[in-house]
Design an enzyme around this catalytic site. Structure first.
Site, PDB file in Angstrom:
ATOM      1  N   GLY A 146     -11.968  -5.466   2.932  1.00 26.77           N
ATOM      2  CA  GLY A 146     -12.953  -6.352   2.415  1.00 26.77           C
ATOM      3  C   GLY A 146     -14.526  -5.692   2.110  1.00 26.77           C
ATOM      4  CD  GLU A 169      -2.669  -1.380   2.808  1.00 31.74           C
ATOM      5  OE1 GLU A 169      -4.006  -1.816   2.278  1.00 31.74           O
ATOM      6  OE2 GLU A 169      -2.057  -0.781   3.829  1.00 31.74           O
ATOM      7  CG  ASP A 184     -10.512  -9.140   0.450  1.00 33.53           C
ATOM      8  OD1 ASP A 184     -10.006  -7.669   0.747  1.00 33.53           O
ATOM      9  OD2 ASP A 184     -12.036  -9.543   1.191  1.00 33.53           O
ATOM     10  CG  MET A 199      -8.071  -6.589   9.656  1.00 33.44           C
ATOM     11  SD  MET A 199      -6.445  -7.472   9.009  1.00 33.44           S
ATOM     12  CE  MET A 199      -6.079  -8.585  11.258  1.00 33.44           C
ATOM     13  CD  GLU A 200      -4.652  -2.384   9.009  1.00 34.62           C
ATOM     14  OE1 GLU A 200      -5.426  -1.970   7.957  1.00 34.62           O
ATOM     15  OE2 GLU A 200      -4.351  -3.532   8.915  1.00 34.62           O
TER      16      GLU A 200
END
Ligand code: SAH
Length: 228
Positions: A78, A12, A192, A168-169
């Site tokens: 996602g 990223e 995804d 997740m962050e």
């Protein structure tokens, strides 16, 4: 003006780095920082590592040691809503931690004492993002320390939190920024969509979706420069 840009993963960060002229690199607390200047804006890029704790500590370091004025987090996520497809860009209007659970004490899922449930991104930065690209989607992003694969989990996060995507962050960066009064914005590109096997799509689309969100970030930095 100095801005900090947090990336969970190298892929990223590299996707944005190619658009910038890196002037300096340094290491602090084992984190590698890249300094660049775009027009009048000093940009500090850093790879935090994956997950809420890595992201939170990196945010605090950017605030305490680097003294940034704004914090951005860009990367992949996602999709959990029918409205989003792979490579779409989601700008978080607000963020929530879907794995924060003190419901045993009659609190709503995601509620954090002294913080709340949803943490809104900075209004001015959201307005700026609206002007950057007409195809951006705006909505809630849910974060937790889980790479989500199960369709049922995606549906639950979508209906419980009204989230467009999971990662997740973001919400941990939001929490630190909120507590430290630092304006922030989180933007994610969909790598995804949850289908029981989406780690395959994740690997396939990581680099192209990272590039998409990096392009939006470059446009956003240019707008920051205009309005400063
Ligand atoms: N391939 C990595 C792990 C990636 S974890 C390794 O082996 O070390 C997934 C990363 O992408 C996280 O940083 C998260 O923010 C984001 N992400 C993308 N899709 C996700 C999903 N379906 N669930 C949770 N996080 C997702």
């Amino acid at each position: 003006m100095k801005i900090g840009i947090i990336f969970a993963m190298k892929e990223e960060l590299d996707a944005l780095k190619v658009y910038l002229n890196i002037l300096n690199e340094y290491t602090l607390f084992d984190l590698k920082f890249y300094q660049a200047k775009l027009n009048n804006i000093e940009c500090i890029l850093v790879e935090s590592g994956i997950g809420k704790v890595n992201a939170a500590r990196t945010t605090q370091i950017l605030i305490d040691n680097i003294k940034v004025d704004y914090i951005f987090n860009i990367g992949v996520a996602g999709g959990v809503d029918d409205e989003v497809s792979i490579c779409d860009i989601v700008v978080a209007t607000n963020l929530v931690q879907h794995d924060f659970d003190i419901t045993a004490f009659n609190h709503e899922k995601g509620y954090i004492p002294n913080v709340g449930k949803y943490i809104p991104c900075d209004e001015y930065l959201l307005k700026l993002a609206e002007s950057v690209d007409k195809d951006l989607k705006f909505g809630t992003i849910a974060s937790g320390d889980i790479f989500c694969t199960e369709i049922a989990m995606g549906n639950k996060i979508n209906s419980k939190f009204n989230a467009l995507c999971v990662e997740m962050e973001g919400a941990s960066i939001a929490q630190v920024c909120y507590l430290c009064h630092i304006p922030f914005l989180i933007i994610r590109s969909i790598s995804d969509t949850l289908n029981g096997n989406n780690q395959i799509a994740f690997d396939k689309f990581l680099s192209i979706s990272s590039k998409k969100v990096a392009e939006i970030m470059i446009k956003l930095i240019s707008r920051l420069d205009i309005v400063e």
